[in-house]
Motif scaffolding. Structure first.
Motif, PDB file in Angstrom:
ATOM      1  N   PRO A  90       0.823  -1.220   0.000  1.00 13.34           N
ATOM      2  CA  PRO A  90       0.000   0.000   0.000  1.00 13.34           C
ATOM      3  C   PRO A  90       0.854   1.265   0.000  1.00 13.34           C
ATOM      4  CG  PRO A  90      -0.248  -1.208   2.077  1.00 13.34           C
ATOM      5  CD  PRO A  90       0.589  -2.059   1.180  1.00 13.34           C
ATOM      6  N   ARG A  91       2.157   1.136   0.294  1.00 13.21           N
ATOM      7  CA  ARG A  91       3.052   2.295   0.283  1.00 13.21           C
ATOM      8  C   ARG A  91       3.597   2.584  -1.121  1.00 13.21           C
ATOM      9  NH1 ARG A  91       6.324   4.031   4.295  1.00 13.21           N
ATOM     10  NH2 ARG A  91       8.168   3.387   3.143  1.00 13.21           N
ATOM     11  N   CYS A 113       4.835 -10.896  -2.939  1.00 15.35           N
ATOM     12  CA  CYS A 113       3.619 -10.708  -2.139  1.00 15.35           C
ATOM     13  C   CYS A 113       3.985 -10.567  -0.669  1.00 15.35           C
ATOM     14  CB  CYS A 113       2.686 -11.904  -2.302  1.00 15.35           C
ATOM     15  SG  CYS A 113       2.164 -12.166  -3.992  1.00 15.35           S
ATOM     16  N   ARG A 115       3.162 -10.067   3.497  1.00 16.94           N
ATOM     17  CA  ARG A 115       2.246 -10.546   4.547  1.00 16.94           C
ATOM     18  C   ARG A 115       2.628  -9.820   5.820  1.00 16.94           C
ATOM     19  NH1 ARG A 115      -2.581 -13.466   4.128  1.00 16.94           N
ATOM     20  NH2 ARG A 115      -2.696 -13.544   1.865  1.00 16.94           N
ATOM     21  N   PHE A 116       1.901  -9.992   6.865  1.00 21.60           N
ATOM     22  CA  PHE A 116       2.183  -9.382   8.175  1.00 21.60           C
ATOM     23  C   PHE A 116       2.228  -7.849   8.024  1.00 21.60           C
ATOM     24  CE2 PHE A 116       4.999 -13.257   7.635  1.00 21.60           C
ATOM     25  CZ  PHE A 116       4.026 -14.154   8.009  1.00 21.60           C
ATOM     26  N   GLY A 118       4.539  -6.317   6.391  1.00 25.38           N
ATOM     27  CA  GLY A 118       5.152  -5.994   5.104  1.00 25.38           C
ATOM     28  C   GLY A 118       6.623  -6.353   5.063  1.00 25.38           C
ATOM     29  N   PHE A 119       7.370  -5.625   4.201  1.00 28.32           N
ATOM     30  CA  PHE A 119       8.762  -5.974   3.867  1.00 28.32           C
ATOM     31  C   PHE A 119       9.759  -5.127   4.663  1.00 28.32           C
ATOM     32  CE2 PHE A 119       5.979  -5.998   0.124  1.00 28.32           C
ATOM     33  CZ  PHE A 119       6.077  -7.313  -0.276  1.00 28.32           C
ATOM     34  N   VAL A 132       4.442  -1.147  -5.773  1.00 28.59           N
ATOM     35  CA  VAL A 132       3.177  -0.841  -6.450  1.00 28.59           C
ATOM     36  C   VAL A 132       1.996  -1.109  -5.519  1.00 28.59           C
ATOM     37  CG1 VAL A 132       1.640  -1.601  -8.306  1.00 28.59           C
ATOM     38  CG2 VAL A 132       4.054  -1.234  -8.783  1.00 28.59           C
ATOM     39  N   ILE A 134      -2.348  -1.257  -5.244  1.00 29.15           N
ATOM     40  CA  ILE A 134      -3.533  -1.391  -6.097  1.00 29.15           C
ATOM     41  C   ILE A 134      -4.666  -0.476  -5.616  1.00 29.15           C
ATOM     42  CG2 ILE A 134      -3.052  -3.672  -7.058  1.00 29.15           C
ATOM     43  CD1 ILE A 134      -5.597  -3.596  -4.453  1.00 29.15           C
ATOM     44  N   GLY A 135      -4.375   0.404  -4.660  1.00 23.35           N
ATOM     45  CA  GLY A 135      -5.396   1.357  -4.234  1.00 23.35           C
ATOM     46  C   GLY A 135      -5.241   1.697  -2.771  1.00 23.35           C
ATOM     47  N   ILE A 137      -6.336   1.051   0.032  1.00 23.05           N
ATOM     48  CA  ILE A 137      -6.979   0.087   0.921  1.00 23.05           C
ATOM     49  C   ILE A 137      -5.876  -0.803   1.479  1.00 23.05           C
ATOM     50  CG2 ILE A 137      -9.230  -0.029  -0.236  1.00 23.05           C
ATOM     51  CD1 ILE A 137      -8.143  -2.577  -1.650  1.00 23.05           C
ATOM     52  N   VAL A 138      -6.164  -1.490   2.600  1.00 28.00           N
ATOM     53  CA  VAL A 138      -5.155  -2.409   3.140  1.00 28.00           C
ATOM     54  C   VAL A 138      -5.690  -3.834   3.087  1.00 28.00           C
ATOM     55  CG1 VAL A 138      -3.721  -3.020   5.120  1.00 28.00           C
ATOM     56  CG2 VAL A 138      -4.181  -0.621   4.629  1.00 28.00           C
ATOM     57  N   LEU A 139      -5.004  -4.674   2.317  1.00 30.80           N
ATOM     58  CA  LEU A 139      -5.349  -6.095   2.215  1.00 30.80           C
ATOM     59  C   LEU A 139      -4.553  -6.851   3.270  1.00 30.80           C
ATOM     60  CD1 LEU A 139      -4.807  -6.339  -1.644  1.00 30.80           C
ATOM     61  CD2 LEU A 139      -7.021  -6.228  -0.496  1.00 30.80           C
ATOM     62  N   SER A 140      -4.929  -8.100   3.507  1.00 34.51           N
ATOM     63  CA  SER A 140      -4.168  -8.877   4.486  1.00 34.51           C
ATOM     64  C   SER A 140      -2.910  -9.476   3.869  1.00 34.51           C
ATOM     65  CB  SER A 140      -5.047  -9.969   5.090  1.00 34.51           C
ATOM     66  OG  SER A 140      -5.591 -10.747   4.053  1.00 34.51           O
ATOM     67  N   GLY A 141      -2.829  -9.481   2.550  1.00 32.58           N
ATOM     68  CA  GLY A 141      -1.643 -10.024   1.899  1.00 32.58           C
ATOM     69  C   GLY A 141      -1.543  -9.542   0.462  1.00 32.58           C
ATOM     70  N   GLY A 142      -0.375  -9.696  -0.130  1.00 29.48           N
ATOM     71  CA  GLY A 142      -0.153  -9.206  -1.496  1.00 29.48           C
ATOM     72  C   GLY A 142      -0.734 -10.105  -2.579  1.00 29.48           C
TER      73      GLY A 142
HETATM   74  N1  SAM Z   1       1.745  -2.466   7.388  1.00 31.79           N
HETATM   75  C1  SAM Z   1       1.433  -2.226   6.016  1.00 31.79           C
HETATM   76  C2  SAM Z   1       1.038  -0.766   5.831  1.00 31.79           C
HETATM   77  O1  SAM Z   1       0.333  -0.239   6.691  1.00 31.79           O
HETATM   78  O2  SAM Z   1       1.421  -0.165   4.806  1.00 31.79           O
HETATM   79  C3  SAM Z   1       0.287  -3.121   5.535  1.00 31.79           C
HETATM   80  C4  SAM Z   1       0.665  -4.548   5.429  1.00 31.79           C
HETATM   81  S1  SAM Z   1      -0.632  -5.536   4.777  1.00 31.79           S
HETATM   82  C5  SAM Z   1      -1.496  -6.010   6.203  1.00 31.79           C
HETATM   83  C6  SAM Z   1       0.177  -7.007   4.283  1.00 31.79           C
HETATM   84  C7  SAM Z   1       0.557  -7.081   2.820  1.00 31.79           C
HETATM   85  O3  SAM Z   1      -0.616  -6.986   2.015  1.00 31.79           O
HETATM   86  C8  SAM Z   1       1.470  -5.994   2.298  1.00 31.79           C
HETATM   87  O4  SAM Z   1       2.835  -6.226   2.593  1.00 31.79           O
HETATM   88  C9  SAM Z   1       1.198  -6.044   0.815  1.00 31.79           C
HETATM   89  O5  SAM Z   1       1.949  -7.038   0.176  1.00 31.79           O
HETATM   90  C10 SAM Z   1      -0.279  -6.418   0.751  1.00 31.79           C
HETATM   91  N2  SAM Z   1      -1.145  -5.239   0.522  1.00 31.79           N
HETATM   92  C11 SAM Z   1      -2.012  -4.694   1.396  1.00 31.79           C
HETATM   93  N3  SAM Z   1      -2.646  -3.641   0.860  1.00 31.79           N
HETATM   94  C12 SAM Z   1      -2.166  -3.499  -0.394  1.00 31.79           C
HETATM   95  C13 SAM Z   1      -2.419  -2.580  -1.427  1.00 31.79           C
HETATM   96  N4  SAM Z   1      -3.287  -1.582  -1.304  1.00 31.79           N
HETATM   97  N5  SAM Z   1      -1.740  -2.720  -2.593  1.00 31.79           N
HETATM   98  C14 SAM Z   1      -0.846  -3.722  -2.756  1.00 31.79           C
HETATM   99  N6  SAM Z   1      -0.566  -4.633  -1.787  1.00 31.79           N
HETATM  100  C15 SAM Z   1      -1.215  -4.525  -0.624  1.00 31.79           C
END
Ligand code: SAM
Length: 245
Positions: A90-91, A113, A115-116, A118-119, A132, A134-135, A137-142
């Motif tokens: 998401p960053r 991809c 998880r947790f 992030g990287f 990159v 995709i918007g 929003i925060v998903l639970s994983g890539g």
């Molecule tokens: N701590 C991170 C933050 O606040 O920026 C969010 C981590 S998220 C729970 C876990 C993983 O989901 C991320 O490392 C990424 O790979 C993926 N992810 C979540 N939102 C995403 C988005 N909008 N675009 C791309 N990947 C996303």
């Protein structure tokens, strides 16, 4: 040329998922693109196959280790040296149709991809990884983000979409949203298809569609509209042209 997709993930079982059916699934069966999933855990360096550790400075969650990620990326790069490596985060820079087009014109893509939390940040400069999103929003994983990115690329590969023109008029291709569509029945629950679409006058239909596309973009996506208008008054050379009212 086969578009080679490599996905570095902790959940390879999520692939091909939706990309195994319909347009993308058929295209894969026909050899238009290939998919390899790489289990990141295979690159862990301890006997417990650990891929993450606690965040430096404290705080909640876990962070994917740079050394493990680097080993997985190096493995993928050996097989596909020309494919850009993209981390879903998401960053990252918001994904655009223009970037999707560039990727689809290339040899393939390697996707990391997260998880947790992030990287480990050092991986991006250490291995020339593009970030990159995709918007907002925060998903639970890539993984779902990787599926989206791949889906957008695959449909643009040569021979994947039916009519050669399908795609060129779609939303974002010219910086605008696409015009609205209608189909039979001509009247549904008291709502009729716009008269002009039943006129058979192709010039009028084209003009109506252009105008609807502009109106909808202005109302629904003022950000896109502003960029579109800006591009119209600012030619590629960068010299500002007078805007006519
Ligand atoms: N701590 C991170 C933050 O606040 O920026 C969010 C981590 S998220 C729970 C876990 C993983 O989901 C991320 O490392 C990424 O790979 C993926 N992810 C979540 N939102 C995403 C988005 N909008 N675009 C791309 N990947 C996303």
């Amino acid at each position: 040329m086969t578009f080679a997709a490599t996905v570095l993930t902790l959940y390879p079982e999520m692939f091909p998922g939706p990309l195994g059916v319909s347009l993308a699934g058929r295209a894969r069966d026909e050899g238009k693109w290939s998919l390899e999933t790489v289990q990141m855990r295979d690159f862990a360096i301890d006997k417990h196959r650990t891929v993450d550790d606690t965040p430096a400075g404290g705080g909640a969650g876990m962070v994917l280790r740079a050394d493990v990620l680097a080993a997985a990326i190096d493995y993928a790069r050996t097989a596909h040296p020309d494919a850009p490596v993209i981390a879903m985060t998401p960053r990252g820079k918001p994904l655009t149709q223009a970037r999707v087009r560039e990727l689809a014109a290339g040899h393939g893509v390697t996707i990391l991809c997260g998880r947790f939390e992030g990287f480990d940040e050092r991986i991006f400069a250490g291995r020339q990884v593009e970030e990159v999103s995709i918007g907002d929003i925060v998903l639970s994983g890539g993984e779902p983000a990787a599926l989206m990115l791949l889906d957008a690329c695959i449909r643009l590969l040569p021979g994947v979409m039916g009519a050669p023109s399908s795609g060129s008029e779609e939303s974002f291709e010219n910086g605008l949203l696409e015009y609205p569509h209608y189909t039979r029945p001509q009247e549904w629950e008291g709502r009729a298809i716009p008269e002009v679409l039943r006129s058979g006058d192709h010039a009028k239909i084209a003009a109506w569609r252009k105008s609807q596309s502009e109106i909808d973009t202005r109302l629904r996506r003022p950000d896109l509209w502003e960029r579109h208008e800006g591009a119209r008054v600012l030619p590629a050379s960068g010299a500002r042209r007078e805007k006519k009212d």
